[in-house]
Design an enzyme around this catalytic site. Structure first.
Site, PDB file in Angstrom:
ATOM      1  N   LYS A 197       0.795  -1.195   0.085  1.00 33.28           N
ATOM      2  CA  LYS A 197      -0.208  -0.142  -0.039  1.00 33.28           C
ATOM      3  C   LYS A 197       0.638   1.739  -0.244  1.00 33.28           C
ATOM      4  O   LYS A 197       1.746   1.467   1.069  1.00 33.28           O
ATOM      5  CB  LYS A 197      -0.851   0.225   1.386  1.00 33.28           C
ATOM      6  CG  LYS A 197      -2.046   1.206   1.173  1.00 33.28           C
ATOM      7  CD  LYS A 197      -2.631   1.646   2.566  1.00 33.28           C
ATOM      8  CE  LYS A 197      -2.029   2.605   3.083  1.00 33.28           C
ATOM      9  NZ  LYS A 197      -2.051   4.030   2.586  1.00 33.28           N
ATOM     10  N   SER A 249       5.428   7.223  10.006  1.00 35.02           N
ATOM     11  CA  SER A 249       5.071   7.518  11.676  1.00 35.02           C
ATOM     12  C   SER A 249       5.501   6.171  12.567  1.00 35.02           C
ATOM     13  O   SER A 249       4.401   5.852  12.488  1.00 35.02           O
ATOM     14  CB  SER A 249       4.529   8.386  12.147  1.00 35.02           C
ATOM     15  OG  SER A 249       3.317   7.403  11.983  1.00 35.02           O
ATOM     16  N   GLY A 253       2.928   3.108  13.909  1.00 38.83           N
ATOM     17  CA  GLY A 253       4.014   1.661  14.012  1.00 38.83           C
ATOM     18  C   GLY A 253       3.261   1.357  15.636  1.00 38.83           C
ATOM     19  O   GLY A 253       3.163  -0.201  15.680  1.00 38.83           O
ATOM     20  N   GLU A 270      10.004   0.319  10.074  1.00 40.87           N
ATOM     21  CA  GLU A 270      11.156   1.901   9.926  1.00 40.87           C
ATOM     22  C   GLU A 270      10.696   2.973  10.594  1.00 40.87           C
ATOM     23  O   GLU A 270       9.523   3.416   9.810  1.00 40.87           O
ATOM     24  CB  GLU A 270      10.932   1.880   8.814  1.00 40.87           C
ATOM     25  CG  GLU A 270      13.161   2.161   8.570  1.00 40.87           C
ATOM     26  CD  GLU A 270      13.316   4.118   8.416  1.00 40.87           C
ATOM     27  OE1 GLU A 270      12.563   4.456   9.217  1.00 40.87           O
ATOM     28  OE2 GLU A 270      13.273   4.431   7.063  1.00 40.87           O
ATOM     29  N   CYS A 304      13.111  10.591   7.142  1.00 43.10           N
ATOM     30  CA  CYS A 304      13.513   9.955   8.603  1.00 43.10           C
ATOM     31  C   CYS A 304      14.690  10.306   9.081  1.00 43.10           C
ATOM     32  O   CYS A 304      14.886   9.800  10.694  1.00 43.10           O
ATOM     33  CB  CYS A 304      12.664   9.039   8.435  1.00 43.10           C
ATOM     34  SG  CYS A 304      13.930   7.238   7.730  1.00 43.10           S
ATOM     35  N   GLU A 401       9.816  15.185  15.785  1.00 44.41           N
ATOM     36  CA  GLU A 401       9.892  15.286  14.422  1.00 44.41           C
ATOM     37  C   GLU A 401       8.848  16.343  13.472  1.00 44.41           C
ATOM     38  O   GLU A 401       8.065  15.987  13.858  1.00 44.41           O
ATOM     39  CB  GLU A 401       9.805  13.674  13.778  1.00 44.41           C
ATOM     40  CG  GLU A 401      10.354  13.306  12.414  1.00 44.41           C
ATOM     41  CD  GLU A 401       9.904  12.235  12.020  1.00 44.41           C
ATOM     42  OE1 GLU A 401       9.177  11.567  12.383  1.00 44.41           O
ATOM     43  OE2 GLU A 401      10.444  11.273  11.259  1.00 44.41           O
TER      44      GLU A 401
HETATM   45  P1  NDP Z   1       2.091   7.540   8.750  1.00 44.13           P
HETATM   46  O1  NDP Z   1       2.436   6.537   9.656  1.00 44.13           O
HETATM   47  O2  NDP Z   1       0.078   8.132   9.087  1.00 44.13           O
HETATM   48  O3  NDP Z   1       1.944   7.181   6.832  1.00 44.13           O
HETATM   49  C1  NDP Z   1       2.852   6.418   6.736  1.00 44.13           C
HETATM   50  C2  NDP Z   1       1.970   4.920   6.279  1.00 44.13           C
HETATM   51  O4  NDP Z   1       0.782   4.110   6.976  1.00 44.13           O
HETATM   52  C3  NDP Z   1       1.179   5.522   4.601  1.00 44.13           C
HETATM   53  O5  NDP Z   1       1.024   4.745   3.933  1.00 44.13           O
HETATM   54  C4  NDP Z   1      -0.640   5.384   5.649  1.00 44.13           C
HETATM   55  O6  NDP Z   1      -1.438   5.988   4.608  1.00 44.13           O
HETATM   56  C5  NDP Z   1      -0.068   4.337   6.303  1.00 44.13           C
HETATM   57  N1  NDP Z   1      -1.701   4.372   7.280  1.00 44.13           N
HETATM   58  C6  NDP Z   1      -1.379   5.238   8.197  1.00 44.13           C
HETATM   59  N2  NDP Z   1      -2.404   5.402   9.295  1.00 44.13           N
HETATM   60  C7  NDP Z   1      -2.685   4.130   9.409  1.00 44.13           C
HETATM   61  C8  NDP Z   1      -3.173   2.463  10.305  1.00 44.13           C
HETATM   62  N3  NDP Z   1      -3.635   3.049  10.967  1.00 44.13           N
HETATM   63  N4  NDP Z   1      -2.851   1.754   9.937  1.00 44.13           N
HETATM   64  C9  NDP Z   1      -2.189   0.542   8.918  1.00 44.13           C
HETATM   65  N5  NDP Z   1      -1.348   1.974   7.945  1.00 44.13           N
HETATM   66  C10 NDP Z   1      -1.447   3.594   8.460  1.00 44.13           C
HETATM   67  O7  NDP Z   1       2.768   8.930   8.784  1.00 44.13           O
HETATM   68  P2  NDP Z   1       1.966  10.515   7.939  1.00 44.13           P
HETATM   69  O8  NDP Z   1       2.028  10.461   6.513  1.00 44.13           O
HETATM   70  O9  NDP Z   1       1.224  10.883   8.463  1.00 44.13           O
HETATM   71  O10 NDP Z   1       3.234  11.250   8.332  1.00 44.13           O
HETATM   72  C11 NDP Z   1       3.438  11.981  10.220  1.00 44.13           C
HETATM   73  C12 NDP Z   1       4.531  11.736  10.550  1.00 44.13           C
HETATM   74  O11 NDP Z   1       5.324  10.507  10.305  1.00 44.13           O
HETATM   75  C13 NDP Z   1       5.028  12.566   9.375  1.00 44.13           C
HETATM   76  O12 NDP Z   1       4.754  14.172  10.009  1.00 44.13           O
HETATM   77  C14 NDP Z   1       6.790  12.700   9.987  1.00 44.13           C
HETATM   78  O13 NDP Z   1       6.793  12.919  11.218  1.00 44.13           O
HETATM   79  C15 NDP Z   1       6.791  10.668  10.092  1.00 44.13           C
HETATM   80  N6  NDP Z   1       6.867  10.281   9.369  1.00 44.13           N
HETATM   81  C16 NDP Z   1       7.676   9.684   8.988  1.00 44.13           C
HETATM   82  C17 NDP Z   1       8.735   8.253   7.880  1.00 44.13           C
HETATM   83  C18 NDP Z   1       9.135   7.849   8.022  1.00 44.13           C
HETATM   84  O14 NDP Z   1      10.241   7.725   7.186  1.00 44.13           O
HETATM   85  N7  NDP Z   1       9.913   7.530   8.539  1.00 44.13           N
HETATM   86  C19 NDP Z   1       7.681   8.382   7.273  1.00 44.13           C
HETATM   87  C20 NDP Z   1       6.303   9.119   6.709  1.00 44.13           C
HETATM   88  C21 NDP Z   1       6.065  10.269   8.101  1.00 44.13           C
HETATM   89  P3  NDP Z   1      -1.546   7.291   4.304  1.00 44.13           P
HETATM   90  O15 NDP Z   1      -0.975   7.718   3.768  1.00 44.13           O
HETATM   91  O16 NDP Z   1      -2.697   7.131   3.670  1.00 44.13           O
HETATM   92  O17 NDP Z   1      -2.410   8.075   5.893  1.00 44.13           O
END
Ligand code: NDP
Length: 498
Positions: A197, A249, A253, A270, A304, A401
């Site tokens: 996804k 996030s 996680g 991660e 990240c 972050e």
């Molecule tokens: P999320 O953790 O919400 O998104 C990461 C992925 O998980 C996306 O594909 C998201 O879908 C999906 N997701 C969201 N909610 C769920 C759930 N309950 N169960 C399973 N999968 C889910 O990150 P955000 O995009 O909301 O970003 C928020 C913050 O996270 C950022 O500001 C940053 O601080 C951090 N982040 C860290 C990253 C890293 O590389 N470590 C990458 C991205 C974000 P969808 O996109 O549709 O919401």
């Protein structure tokens, strides 16, 4: 030498170069009005019947309609992956699996310009970065794991590695194609099938990748792509997969870890980071300034492992900040498809609001803000590269972050103090050390609580090098031989990250 340094001090501030625009053409990308879910080797319409619009964050223009997969769609995709696993992929010879991975790698290279333009269009990152970083690294991951596919017995001698079955993979929006490569390449090399996804805001490169899979003649169902929002991700976590690999996030996680507790499904996470980039007074200062800029303003700080906390030794604080501010005035913020752009658009309105909220908190908590003069486009999501000085360790901008182009600067006097401050965070993903002394680099590396530590460089990636964190940055490794292990079962032996 002294004379040279003096002349350096008198050097004029960088002149204001007016760059003519150098836009990359979008012609190479053919967008569909509406996409389907990629299940069993075909694009199919979602049973949910729901769609949403994906945007260009630099203009807010809609690009295409994307299916919002519901739990029924996810279950169908998992069934397709299960069938493909049982029907041949798990029994395919390792050389056969390697063949497909090599094909995918080569096609990605051949179509790299198309992918780079699409990645910048849908994600907002500068074309220079998608062209020179995301695409070469994505292809390199497939090449690298193609090489391992027929050598698993040698990678894990006497452990009889076996694939797990179906891997559910959830990726974020900051490196859409590269994160896909990090997830899919090792999973396939290990003999699993996949349901992936992509993030809600950046699904287009994953959907174009389905075309690459067909071109490579990968058997149907080996890779399935389901698009949608967090609810689709949650449905994938709850589905009948054998493993979840998640990047995103820390909050999500943790929720996934709670959901999977006691189910026997394997998990790798991660998550976020708040890396310290540590500058000692004996370092090559100009080189360090470039490393600081690359550490935090690369990909708008949506990284990240970004070096978002700068720890500067007190004795060089003033000259370093002076040089850094001057360097910031030369960064060009704007059109992601312009080849001269250094900092592109923020990925979404939601992310922009989160950055604005944390920056307001930083000001309220008494930190001093510096932003170079900068004209931002009227439409789209933008944030000026920002430096905060006089930051308290307890401040939100030193602890949370921000995931944007915002640097928080703190100081230290001794190496011990640098280590203590660097480790004062719930995260443990990455760190940087800048010094001319090799012994000091090793001394620091032994004490820093971070999965990846760069020395006199920053944000360097290689498929052969394992990447991952500890503490609240997650567990499990991606990249290298270590990246195969979470996708394998070992007879009688415990798998890493399992
Ligand atoms: P999320 O953790 O919400 O998104 C990461 C992925 O998980 C996306 O594909 C998201 O879908 C999906 N997701 C969201 N909610 C769920 C759930 N309950 N169960 C399973 N999968 C889910 O990150 P955000 O995009 O909301 O970003 C928020 C913050 O996270 C950022 O500001 C940053 O601080 C951090 N982040 C860290 C990253 C890293 O590389 N470590 C990458 C991205 C974000 P969808 O996109 O549709 O919401």
């Amino acid at each position: 030498m002294a004379e040279l340094e003096q002349r350096g001090e008198r050097a004029p501030a960088p002149s204001k170069w007016e760059y003519a625009s150098a836009p990359e053409s979008q012609e190479i990308v053919k967008l569909e009005d509406r996409y389907g879910l990629f299940i069993g080797g075909q694009f199919v319409q979602p049973r949910s019947g729901e769609y949403y619009e994906t945007l260009d964050p630099s203009s807010e223009d809609p690009l295409a309609e994307i299916p919002q997969a519901g739990s029924e769609d996810v279950a169908i995709a998992v069934d397709a992956a299960r069938e493909a696993f049982a029907d041949g992929w798990s029994a395919a010879t390792p050389v056969e699996r390697a063949k497909y991975l090599f094909r995918i790698a080569r096609i990605l290279q051949e179509r790299s310009r198309e992918f780079a333009v699409l990645e910048s269009l849908n994600g907002g990152k500068p074309i220079r970065e998608s062209r020179d970083v995301d695409l070469p690294l994505a292809a390199a991951h497939f090449f690298y794991y193609a090489g391992w596919a027929d050598k698993l017995e040698y990678a894990f001698p006497h452990r009889q590695p076996k694939p797990l079955g179906v891997a559910g993979q959830i990726i974020p929006w900051n490196f859409p194609l590269l994160m896909l490569a990090w997830k899919i390449a090792p999973a396939l090399a290990a003999g699993n099938t996949v349901v992936l996804k992509p993030a809600e805001t950046t699904p287009l490169s994953a959907l174009l990748f389905c075309d690459v899979l067909r071109q490579a003649e990968l058997p149907p169902g080996v890779v399935n792509i389901v698009t949608g929002d967090g609810a689709t991700g949650a449905a994938l976590v709850k589905s009948e997969v054998d493993k979840i690999a998640f990047t995103g996030s820390t909050e999500v996680g943790k929720a996934i870890q709670r959901e999977l507790a006691g189910t026997g499904k394997k998990l790798t996470l991660e998550l976020g980071g708040k890396a310290a980039n540590i500058i000692f007074d004996d370092c090559a200062l100009d080189q360090a300034v470039e490393g600081i800029v690359n550490g935090i303003y690369f990909n708008q700080g949506h990284v990240c492992c970004a070096g978002s906390r700068l720890l500067v030794q007190e004795s060089i604080y003033e000259p370093l900040i002076e040089k850094l501010k001057r360097r910031l005035t030369t960064l060009r913020v704007g059109d992601p498809l312009d080849k001269n752009t250094d900092v592109g658009a923020i990925n979404s309105r939601q992310q922009l609001e989160k950055i604005e909220e944390l920056v307001a908190a930083g000001k309220e908590e008494g930190a001093e803000i510096y932003q170079p003069p900068c004209r931002l486009p009227e439409k789209g999501y933008w944030f000026v590269p920002t430096v905060f000085t006089n930051v308290a360790q307890s401040s939100r901008i030193a602890q949370e972050e921000i995931f944007g182009p915002v640097l928080s600067v703190l100081t230290f006097r001794t190496p011990d103090e640098a280590v203590e401050k660097a480790n004062n965070t719930p995260y443990g993903l990455s760190a940087g050390v800048w010094t001319e002394k090799g012994s000091r680099i090793l001394w620091m590396a032994q004490r820093l609580e971070a999965g990846v530590i760069w020395a006199n460089t920053y944000n360097r990636f290689d498929p052969a090098s394992p990447f991952g964190g500890y503490k609240e940055s997650g567990f499990g490794r991606e990249g290298g031989r270590h990246g195969l292990e979470p996708y394998l079962d070992f007879d009688g032996a415990e798998a890493f990250g399992g």
